[in-house]
Design an enzyme around this catalytic site. Structure first.
Site, PDB file in Angstrom:
ATOM      1  N   ARG A   1      60.047 -79.742  30.284  1.00  0.00           N
ATOM      2  CA  ARG A   1      60.744 -81.028  30.284  1.00  0.00           C
ATOM      3  C   ARG A   1      62.168 -80.794  30.759  1.00  0.00           C
ATOM      4  O   ARG A   1      62.892 -79.975  30.198  1.00  0.00           O
ATOM      5  CB  ARG A   1      60.683 -81.717  28.921  1.00  0.00           C
ATOM      6  CG  ARG A   1      61.395 -81.047  27.804  1.00  0.00           C
ATOM      7  CD  ARG A   1      61.530 -81.953  26.580  1.00  0.00           C
ATOM      8  NE  ARG A   1      61.709 -81.199  25.370  1.00  0.00           N
ATOM      9  CZ  ARG A   1      62.848 -80.651  24.979  1.00  0.00           C
ATOM     10  NH1 ARG A   1      63.940 -80.773  25.709  1.00  0.00           N
ATOM     11  NH2 ARG A   1      62.912 -79.964  23.856  1.00  0.00           N
TER      12      ARG A   1
ATOM     13  N   HIS B   1      64.659 -83.556  24.442  1.00  0.00           N
ATOM     14  CA  HIS B   1      63.392 -83.912  23.781  1.00  0.00           C
ATOM     15  C   HIS B   1      63.233 -85.438  23.764  1.00  0.00           C
ATOM     16  O   HIS B   1      62.213 -85.986  24.180  1.00  0.00           O
ATOM     17  CB  HIS B   1      63.359 -83.348  22.360  1.00  0.00           C
ATOM     18  CG  HIS B   1      62.215 -83.856  21.555  1.00  0.00           C
ATOM     19  ND1 HIS B   1      60.911 -83.509  21.830  1.00  0.00           N
ATOM     20  CD2 HIS B   1      62.162 -84.731  20.517  1.00  0.00           C
ATOM     21  CE1 HIS B   1      60.109 -84.136  20.977  1.00  0.00           C
ATOM     22  NE2 HIS B   1      60.842 -84.884  20.179  1.00  0.00           N
TER      23      HIS B   1
ATOM     24  N   TYR C   1      70.368 -75.754  22.206  1.00  0.00           N
ATOM     25  CA  TYR C   1      69.416 -74.681  21.893  1.00  0.00           C
ATOM     26  C   TYR C   1      68.771 -74.022  23.108  1.00  0.00           C
ATOM     27  O   TYR C   1      68.052 -73.054  22.964  1.00  0.00           O
ATOM     28  CB  TYR C   1      68.323 -75.192  20.940  1.00  0.00           C
ATOM     29  CG  TYR C   1      67.586 -76.432  21.409  1.00  0.00           C
ATOM     30  CD1 TYR C   1      66.547 -76.338  22.330  1.00  0.00           C
ATOM     31  CD2 TYR C   1      67.940 -77.694  20.948  1.00  0.00           C
ATOM     32  CE1 TYR C   1      65.879 -77.472  22.757  1.00  0.00           C
ATOM     33  CE2 TYR C   1      67.285 -78.833  21.370  1.00  0.00           C
ATOM     34  CZ  TYR C   1      66.252 -78.720  22.282  1.00  0.00           C
ATOM     35  OH  TYR C   1      65.595 -79.839  22.714  1.00  0.00           O
TER      36      TYR C   1
HETATM   37  C1  LIG Z   1      53.126 -85.291  12.270  1.00  0.00           C
HETATM   38  C2  LIG Z   1      54.492 -85.156  12.849  1.00  0.00           C
HETATM   39  N1  LIG Z   1      55.295 -84.137  12.468  1.00  0.00           N
HETATM   40  C3  LIG Z   1      56.534 -84.015  12.994  1.00  0.00           C
HETATM   41  C4  LIG Z   1      56.997 -84.937  13.902  1.00  0.00           C
HETATM   42  C5  LIG Z   1      58.400 -84.793  14.496  1.00  0.00           C
HETATM   43  N2  LIG Z   1      58.273 -84.355  15.885  1.00  0.00           N
HETATM   44  C6  LIG Z   1      58.383 -85.235  16.894  1.00  0.00           C
HETATM   45  S1  LIG Z   1      58.152 -84.501  18.385  1.00  0.00           S
HETATM   46  C7  LIG Z   1      57.920 -82.992  17.684  1.00  0.00           C
HETATM   47  C8  LIG Z   1      57.657 -81.772  18.535  1.00  0.00           C
HETATM   48  C9  LIG Z   1      56.467 -81.929  19.407  1.00  0.00           C
HETATM   49  O1  LIG Z   1      56.393 -80.848  20.281  1.00  0.00           O
HETATM   50  P1  LIG Z   1      55.248 -80.752  21.342  1.00  0.00           P
HETATM   51  O2  LIG Z   1      53.938 -81.027  20.704  1.00  0.00           O
HETATM   52  O3  LIG Z   1      55.398 -79.469  22.045  1.00  0.00           O
HETATM   53  O4  LIG Z   1      55.529 -81.999  22.327  1.00  0.00           O
HETATM   54  P2  LIG Z   1      56.770 -82.240  23.310  1.00  0.00           P
HETATM   55  O5  LIG Z   1      57.703 -83.163  22.588  1.00  0.00           O
HETATM   56  O6  LIG Z   1      57.371 -80.930  23.646  1.00  0.00           O
HETATM   57  O7  LIG Z   1      56.199 -82.940  24.506  1.00  0.00           O
HETATM   58  C10 LIG Z   1      58.023 -83.072  16.302  1.00  0.00           C
HETATM   59  C11 LIG Z   1      57.886 -81.914  15.399  1.00  0.00           C
HETATM   60  C12 LIG Z   1      56.137 -85.999  14.270  1.00  0.00           C
HETATM   61  N3  LIG Z   1      56.488 -86.913  15.161  1.00  0.00           N
HETATM   62  N4  LIG Z   1      54.895 -86.088  13.731  1.00  0.00           N
END
Ligand SMILES: Cc1ncc(C[n+]2csc(CCOP(=O)(O)OP(=O)(O)O)c2C)c(N)n1
Ligand SMILES: [Mg+2]
Length: 373
Positions: free
Chosen positions: A257, A261, A270
């Site tokens: 990305r 985020h 970071y």
């Molecule tokens: C069940 C749950 N736990 C925690 C979160 C908080 N959260 C939002 S995005 C994220 C990270 C997701 O990372 P990834 O799966 O790699 O997707 P990316 O955002 O990198 O596309 C987290 C922990 C959430 N939305 N839902």
């Protein structure tokens, strides 16, 4: 021999058009008609512009949090292109390019992030609302594929999720059911290197995310997720396997990305600038433009024209999203379930009376029903 190997596996990495412009003719020739590559490149320009405008809407207080998709467009677009019209696309929040390609009106994404539940009303589209609860959508994909198999339909489900999502129990349950019940699911993991501020090296000690599917007995493949051609190739193969043999596949699409985020994040805190600079050079949009130009399929004039068209289109999308009539306050109950659960039914019926101080449990549900329509 008392000790002998019982299982050995190889994970292949597929690349057709790399960041240096090298094109593998054996895999790539005839894979996508030129006119479609042009159309998908234009589509990526529109999506890139959409992203930029969505970011600005948030910064100017006209929209809530927004997760930029910038840099990951080829992964969902290539996969979406390889699916059939009646297949299910079950996503999280970085798949705008694929969803738009398959007909999601762009206003819907803005409405969603503006907090308007009508953005989640996808009636008539074979897709599910953006899953913000990480990992939850993979179970829905497995369920949809199971339903399809049960009903004897030929549609499959293709689900998208991040690298971080593979650490959720939901992923493991969805993958296990899909493989052991032989269901037509394609799992597309967009490995963008980060789960917010957690690097993928901390999420998993395994050398690939692709091998996570091996534990469940799935076919697994790693692919350059910024390579539109390779994405089409691996998804087409996986979709065929799902449709013809009811076998799921795990695809790890390696991407990045380029933005934060979400608009609530500042990735400079970071991650290193050098890492970002390296991935800027692997941008799927730049790569595809170079390929088109090298084949005389694209020019400076076409680029300028396409960008002007994208600006016009997105201006109209923003206008439509901002000028829509205000929703009725009870509408946020309306787009999640075909039939509301008894608890939600009660909440829907009593939301006004309880907001003016009456205890919902004391409200005669039947009597209040007419009043809140
Ligand atoms: C069940 C749950 N736990 C925690 C979160 C908080 N959260 C939002 S995005 C994220 C990270 C997701 O990372 P990834 O799966 O790699 O997707 P990316 O955002 O990198 O596309 C987290 C922990 C959430 N939305 N839902
Ligand atoms: Mg990630």
């Amino acid at each position: 021999m008392p000790v002998k190997p019982v299982f050995e596996a190889v994970i292949n990495h597929v690349s057709i058009l790399d960041e240096h412009g090298n094109f593998d003719s054996e895999l790539g020739d005839g894979l996508i008609p030129d006119a479609d590559v042009v159309a998908m490149y234009k589509h990526m320009l529109v999506c890139r512009h959409f992203d930029e405008i969505a970011f600005k809407l948030q910064r100017s207080g006209r929209m809530g949090t927004y997760p930029e998709n910038r840099g990951q467009e080829a992964a969902s677009l290539g996969a979406a292109y390889a699916l059939e019209q009646n297949d299910w696309m079950v996503t999280c929040y970085r798949e705008n390019a694929g969803l738009f390609w398959r007909g999601l009106p762009k206003e819907k994404i803005l409405l969603h992030w503006m907090g308007d539940e009508r953005g989640n009303n996808l009636d008539g589209l074979r897709m599910t609302p953006l899953a913000i609860a990480i990992g939850s959508q993979m179970l829905h994909a497995t369920g949809l594929a199971w339903a399809s198999k049960y009903k004897g339909e030929d549609s499959i489900a293709c689900t998208f999720f991040g690298d971080g999502a593979t650490s959720e129990g939901d992923f493991h349950e969805a993958a296990n059911f899909a493989a052991s019940l032989s269901l037509p699911v394609v799992f597309v993991c967009q490995n963008n290197g980060w789960a917010i501020s957690t690097p993928s090296s901390v999420e998993s000690a395994a050398p690939t995310f692709a091998q996570r599917g091996l534990a469940y007995g799935m076919e697994c493949v790693q692919v350059d997720g910024n390579d539109l051609f390779a994405m089409v190739k691996v998804t087409r193969d996986a979709a065929k396997r799902a449709r013809e043999q009811n076998k799921p596949t795990f695809i790890e699409a390696v991407t990045y990305r380029l933005g934060d985020h979400t608009t609530a994040d500042d990735a400079r805190r970071y991650r290193d600038q050098e890492e970002l600079d390296m991935w800027m050079k692997r941008d799927p949009v730049i790569r595809l433009r170079q390929w088109l130009e090298s084949r005389d399929l694209w020019s400076e004039e076409q680029e300028a024209h396409a960008k002007a068209e994208a600006e016009k289109e997105i201006a109209m999308v923003v206008k439509n999203a901002e000028e829509i009539d205000a929703p009725a306050s009870s509408e946020f109950f309306d787009n999640m379930f075909v039939e509301l659960t008894p608890e939600l039914k009660k909440q829907r019926q009593t939301m006004r009376t309880s907001s003016i101080g009456q205890n919902p449990s004391q409200v005669d549900v039947k009597q209040s029903e007419g009043a809140i329509k």
